[in-house]
Design a protein around this motif. Structure first.
Motif, short mmCIF file in Angstrom:
data_model
loop_
_atom_site.label_atom_id
_atom_site.label_comp_id
_atom_site.label_asym_id
_atom_site.label_seq_id
_atom_site.Cartn_x
_atom_site.Cartn_y
_atom_site.Cartn_z
N ALA A 47 3.17 4.77 2.68
CA ALA A 47 2.76 4.53 1.29
C ALA A 47 2.03 3.21 1.14
O ALA A 47 1.12 3.10 0.30
N HIS A 48 2.37 2.21 1.95
CA HIS A 48 1.73 0.90 1.84
C HIS A 48 0.36 0.88 2.52
O HIS A 48 -0.43 -0.06 2.30
N LEU A 49 0.07 1.89 3.33
CA LEU A 49 -1.18 1.90 4.08
C LEU A 49 -2.27 2.74 3.41
O LEU A 49 -3.45 2.58 3.71
N ILE A 50 -1.87 3.64 2.53
CA ILE A 50 -2.84 4.50 1.86
C ILE A 50 -3.49 3.73 0.72
O ILE A 50 -2.85 3.45 -0.30
N THR A 51 -4.75 3.37 0.88
CA THR A 51 -5.45 2.61 -0.16
C THR A 51 -6.14 3.53 -1.17
O THR A 51 -6.46 3.10 -2.27
N ASN A 52 -6.36 4.77 -0.80
CA ASN A 52 -7.00 5.70 -1.74
C ASN A 52 -6.22 7.02 -1.72
O ASN A 52 -5.24 7.18 -2.42
#
Length: 258
Positions: A160-165
């Motif tokens: 969840a912290h890595l998905i920017t879009n």
């Protein structure tokens, strides 16, 4: 090699030195270059440019008139999460993704990833494969590569912290095709016309996802697809054919190149 990349330590003022056996062999045998010829070169982590061959020996090539004024091409705004593949295809995949300009690569464990793959000596040669990809794609900035040996903790605690879009997962049995997914993400953006918003002069903008999951041979199992879905990852397919991992990577990433 479409350019010769050298570390910063090999440069001094307007000169540089090539010591790599593979690079020297390529210059001599493939390029058939000689003293006075111009080479396309680049500094790892820096700019691209040219240099003139000043001297050639079997052990090294001395360059002069080094000019590094060209910025490397921009990266694709994407992170590829790849189930660790068979060692013999890992080299090609790292090279291809690097040449295509992938920003981040995460090699992850999956149900169909054999445990022996994580002991492969190929994993200690990733920098070598990245260099080959950079020289193929005429780039100087290496992708960031990380290893994730535990699928479930990564998906539940870090994803969840890595998905920017948005995130998608390539799955041949997904109900939605990649093209259908992109159509759903297309936004109609009104443009200003003399200070007014004119609906007739609007532009369609496709919002590409920032992360794509691609399985190894055999793909993902249902449990993995379902776990990724809980984090908002949409399963998509790219047609009725079952592709090898290399083909799937190149077919998917072609959209970002376009």
């Amino acid at each position: 090699m479409n350019c010769i990349l050298l570390p910063a330590a090999h440069f001094s003022n307007d000169s540089a030195q090539i010591n790599s056996v593979a690079q020297i062999a390529h210059i001599n045998k493939v390029l058939a270059a000689k003293m006075g010829d111009t080479l396309k070169i680049g500094q790892l982590g820096g700019n691209l440019g040219t240099a003139i061959i000043e001297h050639i020996t079997p052990e090294s090539i001395q360059l002069r008139n080094v000019q590094l004024a060209i910025k490397p091409p921009p990266k694709l705004g994407i992170t590829v999460v790849l189930a660790l593949p068979r060692p013999k295809v890992l080299r090609r995949l790292i090279m291809d993704m690097t040449a295509l300009g992938v920003h981040d690569i995460i090699l992850i464990n999956s149900y169909r990833t054999q445990k022996s793959y994580w002991q492969s000596p190929m994993l200690s040669r990733l920098n070598e494969f990245v260099l080959e990809g950079l020289q193929q794609g005429v780039d100087t900035i290496a992708p960031r590569i990380s290893l994730q040996k535990r699928f479930k903790p990564f998906v539940e605690d870090e994803l969840a912290h890595l998905i920017t879009n948005r995130a998608i997962v390539a799955h041949p049995y997904g109900a939605l095709s990649f093209s259908q997914y992109l159509q759903q993400q297309t936004l109609v953006t009104p443009e200003k016309n003399e200070g007014l918003l004119a609906e007739s002069e609007s532009s369609n903008k496709t919002i590409l996802p920032s992360m794509v999951f691609i399985g190894a041979e055999g793909g993902w199992i249902d449990y993995e697809i379902e776990l990724l879905a809980t984090q908002g990852c949409q399963a998509v397919h790219i047609g009725p054919r079952i592709l090898r991992t290399e083909a799937a990577v190149n077919a998917m990433l072609g959209q970002w190149l376009l």
